[in-house]
Each structure stands twice: as C-alpha cells, then as structure tokens.
Design a protein around this motif. Sequence first.
Motif, short mmCIF file in Angstrom:
data_model
loop_
_atom_site.label_atom_id
_atom_site.label_comp_id
_atom_site.label_asym_id
_atom_site.label_seq_id
_atom_site.Cartn_x
_atom_site.Cartn_y
_atom_site.Cartn_z
N LYS A 386 53.62 89.06 27.81
CA LYS A 386 54.93 89.71 27.71
C LYS A 386 54.88 91.18 28.09
O LYS A 386 55.85 91.73 28.63
CB LYS A 386 55.47 89.56 26.29
CG LYS A 386 55.85 88.13 25.94
CD LYS A 386 56.46 88.03 24.55
CE LYS A 386 56.84 86.59 24.24
NZ LYS A 386 57.43 86.44 22.88
N PHE A 389 53.56 91.22 32.27
CA PHE A 389 54.51 90.79 33.29
C PHE A 389 55.80 91.60 33.15
O PHE A 389 56.44 91.58 32.11
CB PHE A 389 54.82 89.30 33.15
CG PHE A 389 53.78 88.41 33.77
CD1 PHE A 389 53.99 87.82 35.00
CD2 PHE A 389 52.57 88.18 33.11
CE1 PHE A 389 53.02 87.01 35.57
CE2 PHE A 389 51.60 87.38 33.67
CZ PHE A 389 51.82 86.80 34.92
N LYS A 390 56.15 92.31 34.21
CA LYS A 390 57.38 93.08 34.22
C LYS A 390 58.35 92.49 35.23
O LYS A 390 57.96 92.18 36.36
CB LYS A 390 57.07 94.54 34.58
CG LYS A 390 56.21 95.25 33.55
CD LYS A 390 55.98 96.70 33.93
CE LYS A 390 55.12 97.39 32.86
NZ LYS A 390 54.87 98.81 33.20
N PRO A 391 59.61 92.35 34.84
CA PRO A 391 60.59 91.76 35.76
C PRO A 391 60.87 92.69 36.94
O PRO A 391 60.75 93.91 36.83
CB PRO A 391 61.83 91.58 34.88
CG PRO A 391 61.67 92.58 33.80
CD PRO A 391 60.20 92.68 33.55
N LEU A 392 61.26 92.11 38.07
CA LEU A 392 61.63 92.89 39.25
C LEU A 392 62.90 93.68 38.97
O LEU A 392 63.72 93.30 38.13
CB LEU A 392 61.83 91.97 40.45
CG LEU A 392 60.59 91.19 40.91
CD1 LEU A 392 60.97 90.23 42.02
CD2 LEU A 392 59.51 92.14 41.37
N SER A 394 66.49 94.87 39.10
CA SER A 394 67.77 94.26 39.42
C SER A 394 68.82 94.92 38.56
O SER A 394 68.53 95.78 37.72
CB SER A 394 67.74 92.75 39.16
OG SER A 394 67.61 92.49 37.78
N THR A 397 68.08 94.74 34.89
CA THR A 397 66.97 95.47 34.29
C THR A 397 67.06 96.98 34.52
O THR A 397 66.23 97.74 34.03
CB THR A 397 65.64 94.98 34.88
OG1 THR A 397 65.66 95.15 36.31
CG2 THR A 397 65.42 93.50 34.56
#
Length: 430
Positions: A386, A389-392, A394, A397
């Motif tokens: 958690k 891993f970082k979200p792209l 957008s 975010t």
Amino acid sequence: KNLRNAAIYIYGASSHFRRLIQYFTGLTDLSYVLSPHKIDTSTVKPATIGKQYRKTLNMLSAMDINNQFPKIITVCLREDTFYGTMWVTNDNITIQQLPSDYCDIAVVEGNVLNVSFDFSYFDSNSEYLALYPPEFEKKYKLYQNDRTKMKWQELDSPTSFAVKCNTDILNYSIPPFAGMFREVYDLEDYKQLKMTKTELENYAMLVMKLGINSDGEWEMDLDKAKEFYRNLDNVLPEEVGAVLSPMEINKISFDRSTAGDSDTIAEAEQNLFTAAGVSTLLFNNDKASSNALLLSIKADQAITYGIVKSLEGVVNRFIQSYSHGKNFKVTFLDCSPYNRKEIGEQYLKAAQYGLPTISYYCASQGVSQAEMDCMNFLEDSVLDLKSRFKPLMSSATMSAADAGAPQKGIGELSDSGEQSRETEDGDNNE
C-alpha cells in the motif's frame, strides 16, 4: 438400481444429459463463511476463539471443498444419493464414494443421513478391502463371525454420511431427471431416422424400358437388350442400380420437406429439456430473452442449493465433533457465477453501513477467509504494497490546486482560444 445404472449410462452416452447435469452442478460457487456458533460474546476470550478459529479454518482447507464437493453434487443430480466416507489425517481429508448398490440410509442424525453398509460386498471384492478406511476391516471381521445379523452395519458418524437430492423420499433413490430418459432415447431415434433417410436419398435407379409394339412383340431383340443392360450395370457405382423393364415404373415418395426434418429434431431437443424442467433458453436457443434466462437460472439454482445445504450439515457435524470446532459453524452462500455480482453488491452495501459482512463479501467474490487473512498479511505486513504502490496522476489523485485539464498546444487552439490565452497572459504579467 436399474434406474441408477441407466442414469450412469446416459450420462456417458448423451452429451445433452451430461451437459444438463454439469449445468446444475455449476449453479453454486460453494462459497462458505466460518462463523462463531453458540458463544457468549461478553465472557469469551478473543485469543481462545482466535486459535480455535484458525484450527477450524485449516481443517476446512484440508477438506478441499471446491474440488471434492462438485463430485458429490454431480452424483446426487445424476443418481439422487451419494454415499461417502472420509479418510482423515492431520493435513488431509479425502472423501471416498461407497458403492451405491451396497448402501442404504440407516437413520437421520443431526439432520444428516447416516449410512448402513452391506459387508457381503467384500466377499467378491476382497481385494478392495485395503482401499477402505480401517473401520471397514474391523466390521467385515464381525460380519464373517455372524453373516446373518452383521451383514448390514451402520458406519461410524460423522466420517460416514449420505447426501440425497430428493430428501422427501428416503426409502429409495430415484434419479432426479429420470423423467427425461425417454426423451433422450427418442432424440437418438429421431437422429437415426434422419440418418437412414439421408442414406436412402443417396441411392438412385436407372430404368431401361424395353418397348412392345401393337402386335405384342419386343421392339428390340431381348438378348441384345440384356447385353446393353449388363454393359450399363457394369459401369454404374454401388449407389446406383439398373433395371430392365417392359413396364412404366413410377416413383412413390414419402419424403417431407427439409425444414420439417430439422423441426422434428429441434422439437425433440426442446421436449428433452422441457421434461427435465429447465428452460430451453439455456441451451443454444436463438430466442433467448435475458430476463427470462436469469429468472430460469434462479429457479434452477434453488435445486442445487438444496443439495449444498445438505452438505453444509455434513461439514458442520464433522467440525463440531472436534473440541476446537464445536463453537463454529459453516454457512454456504447461495452464490453462483450467474449472481456473484448481485450478491457481492448486497454484502458490500451492508458492510458500508457497519454490518459484519466483509467475510461474506470476500467469499462471494471467490476469496475464502483463509485467503483473505493471509493475503492481507502478505500485502500489508510483508510486502508493504500500500505504501510502495502509488497511483498514477489523474484528476482523482491531484490536489485542488493542480486540478484541471492539461494546457493545449498552440496548434490545437481556435482563434478565440488563442485570444483568451493572450489576455490571461497579459493579466498575469501585470
């Protein structure tokens, strides 16, 4: 016995019947939830319950429900009754099917059927005795000492059990789909008739007519005509015959149209599934309605779920016979590949309102409680996914200050857009 043997034969010989049984077997995911049972939550110690919970989960994992139970359901749908016994070790629980011709239902114990076994089976099958649990060898010796009174003996519970599809008739077994056996045979008869007709249509006959004049004499010399006939017959293929006749030969046909032939077989297939009590919309029907199909599946799922609830009783009686499992019970969900999304949304919505349905949601999506616990530990404590891993980037975010669409290039702007940008740049410079 004859009906059971007929069901087993048709299951192997008829793709329609086999597909029907497999369809009903597939109407359950065998998703289950293990929950505390008959405990006082105000006095019980969480650590104690936690240890017992994990031991019971390990026992259920050793039972390999998702692989072994579909075989039981298949036998119940095909033959009505499954008679079984268990091989129990520390890390494995294997369910062995007993020969149905030598089994009977003895009593009902804890809402589970107990099995009575005819030990004369081993008189002619003594080589198989070693393939059965030790209980059978002990009771076979009792039978050898008294072949009259000890011929039928009740097997030990909870390791031996019976599961029946038609639970309202316990005296004997009737295959649930015995009513469609006749339609299965009729369908094969229709196919054979069509094949015979097709073969006959491949044959032809050539007629050489030998005329007679008004005086009753042959118009051609008979011997010469026979010679022509033999020459023709020698060069014809096997499918074409020749005949020499002085009379007219007319064709009398009993043929029907090709559409009629196709409709006959299609109608026979429809009658087959109608006799089985299922909708023909399920099997290659070009008039399928999605709503009618879903409603039909829900009705069929109730039949399979009845067998699953009987298996639930078998599992609960077994785990509750152990000290660590007496305070737990297994609940199988009425879930299948056809309603997984619907059931999952119900449990998820309930969890969002604070109800304890997280385990039910995971089970409905194919994640067992043991997998849920272990995967959560692996991803959070071991791999720390958690935080790694970082979200792209957008709009979901980004912060409010960074929100908005990316700036377009010069060539992508219209005339009014370029003018607006120049105005904004001028204001910013001031």
